[in-house]
Write a protein that holds these residues in place. Structure first.
Motif, PDB file in Angstrom:
ATOM      1  N   LYS A   1      40.893  66.030 108.978  1.00 36.32           N
ATOM      2  CA  LYS A   1      42.045  65.373 109.602  1.00 36.32           C
ATOM      3  C   LYS A   1      43.357  65.929 109.078  1.00 36.32           C
ATOM      4  CE  LYS A   1      41.022  61.248 108.370  1.00 36.32           C
ATOM      5  NZ  LYS A   1      41.191  59.784 108.240  1.00 36.32           N
ATOM      6  N   HIS A   2      43.303  67.061 108.413  1.00 43.46           N
ATOM      7  CA  HIS A   2      44.525  67.640 107.863  1.00 43.46           C
ATOM      8  C   HIS A   2      44.558  69.134 108.140  1.00 43.46           C
ATOM      9  CE1 HIS A   2      41.839  69.092 104.705  1.00 43.46           C
ATOM     10  NE2 HIS A   2      42.798  69.967 104.409  1.00 43.46           N
ATOM     11  N   ILE A   3      45.746  69.704 108.019  1.00 46.15           N
ATOM     12  CA  ILE A   3      45.931  71.143 108.074  1.00 46.15           C
ATOM     13  C   ILE A   3      46.888  71.529 106.954  1.00 46.15           C
ATOM     14  CG2 ILE A   3      47.823  70.962 109.737  1.00 46.15           C
ATOM     15  CD1 ILE A   3      46.973  73.672 110.868  1.00 46.15           C
ATOM     16  N   ILE A   4      46.618  72.639 106.304  1.00 42.78           N
ATOM     17  CA  ILE A   4      47.528  73.162 105.287  1.00 42.78           C
ATOM     18  C   ILE A   4      48.407  74.207 105.948  1.00 42.78           C
ATOM     19  CG2 ILE A   4      47.716  74.379 103.078  1.00 42.78           C
ATOM     20  CD1 ILE A   4      44.965  73.270 102.367  1.00 42.78           C
ATOM     21  N   GLN A   5      49.698  73.961 105.955  1.00 42.59           N
ATOM     22  CA  GLN A   5      50.643  74.822 106.660  1.00 42.59           C
ATOM     23  C   GLN A   5      51.572  75.517 105.663  1.00 42.59           C
ATOM     24  OE1 GLN A   5      50.964  75.911 109.702  1.00 42.59           O
ATOM     25  NE2 GLN A   5      52.760  77.041 109.076  1.00 42.59           N
TER      26      GLN A   5
END
Length: 261
Positions: free
Chosen positions: A164-168
């Motif tokens: 449920k997350h993204i590392i940007q």
């Protein structure tokens, strides 16, 4: 009367789109690739549209001159004078527009900014955009994450399990807009909320990053933008995406066109 090419009937009045006591209706309609771009006020436009599979949007944050996505590169985040970027605008326009849009879709993903997290309808789940290199500041320190409100059920439930997350870590493309989202973020949200050939609504289109992602990933997007300058930026970016398909993305099988009405 017009059609957006995705089976949606549009009712447009361009004779007198803006007047005393009236909000802007659809004043311009562009079809580029598989994307539909509408210039107008989403509060009036959304009720004209039929249903979509997903809502993916990045509405204004109501920060009125604070540090935005581009951080130091943009000096201060300041939109054109089409609308006031204030908390009152969030409450009076953005929240009602999101509520109306959610009635048109099965699922949704909204990036709200931390300050507006509790203003919108209660989500079914919460995601996170983690930005470890971010430079923006809040009352409690450096802002290294942004919330994502998820509505409905993951369309891939039973098929796969995704985070449920993204590392940007990459900056957004410079595109004459004060707060564009990085394309990697919108690629993620489009992919998380839809399957091949499904339809997406973005009532706060801005510079068109959602529709660029849709075009690259084989989705059919409809975006609504109030500001004429940002609308033209979005048209240009979507046109470039349509002319330069992503060679690393598999082209999905084309869905049959549904009824226009």
């Amino acid at each position: 009367v017009a059609h957006d090419g995705h089976g949606h009937l549009l009712l447009c009045d361009t004779r007198n789109p803006v007047g005393e006591g009236k909000r802007m209706s659809i004043v311009k309609h562009e079809r580029i690739g598989d994307q539909t771009l509408l210039l107008g006020d989403c509060i009036n436009v959304i009720p004209m549209l039929n249903e979509f599979d997903s809502l993916v949007t990045d509405p204004p944050y109501g920060i009125a001159g604070g540090s935005g996505t581009l951080g130091k590169a943009s000096k201060k985040t300041k939109y054109n004078n089409t609308f006031p970027d204030t908390r009152d605008y969030i409450l009076e326009t953005c929240v009602p527009a999101i509520k109306a849009a959610l009635e048109k879709v099965k699922v949704g993903a909204i990036t709200t900014g931390s300050n507006n997290l509790f203003l919108y309808p209660e989500p079914d789940d919460l995601g996170v955009i983690f930005q470890p290199a971010a430079t923006g500041l809040s009352k409690w320190g450096r802002v290294t994450s942004q919330p994502v409100l998820f509505y409905g059920k993951d369309p891939r439930v039973g098929l796969t399990i995704q985070p449920k997350h993204i590392i940007q870590t990459k900056a957004a493309e410079a595109c004459n807009h004060p707060c564009p989202k990085p394309i990697e973020v919108m690629n993620w949200l489009v992919t998380r909320t839809t399957l091949d050939n499904e339809t997406i609504l973005d009532p706060f289109m801005g510079s068109g990053t959602t529709l660029v992602a849709c075009q690259k990933l084989g989705r059919k997007g409809t975006g609504i933008e109030l500001d004429p300058d940002y609308f033209e930026v979005a048209c240009k970016r979507v046109d470039e995406a349509a002319r330069q398909p992503d060679l690393f993305v598999k082209n999905p099988t084309k869905a049959k066109q549904g009824s226009m009405i």
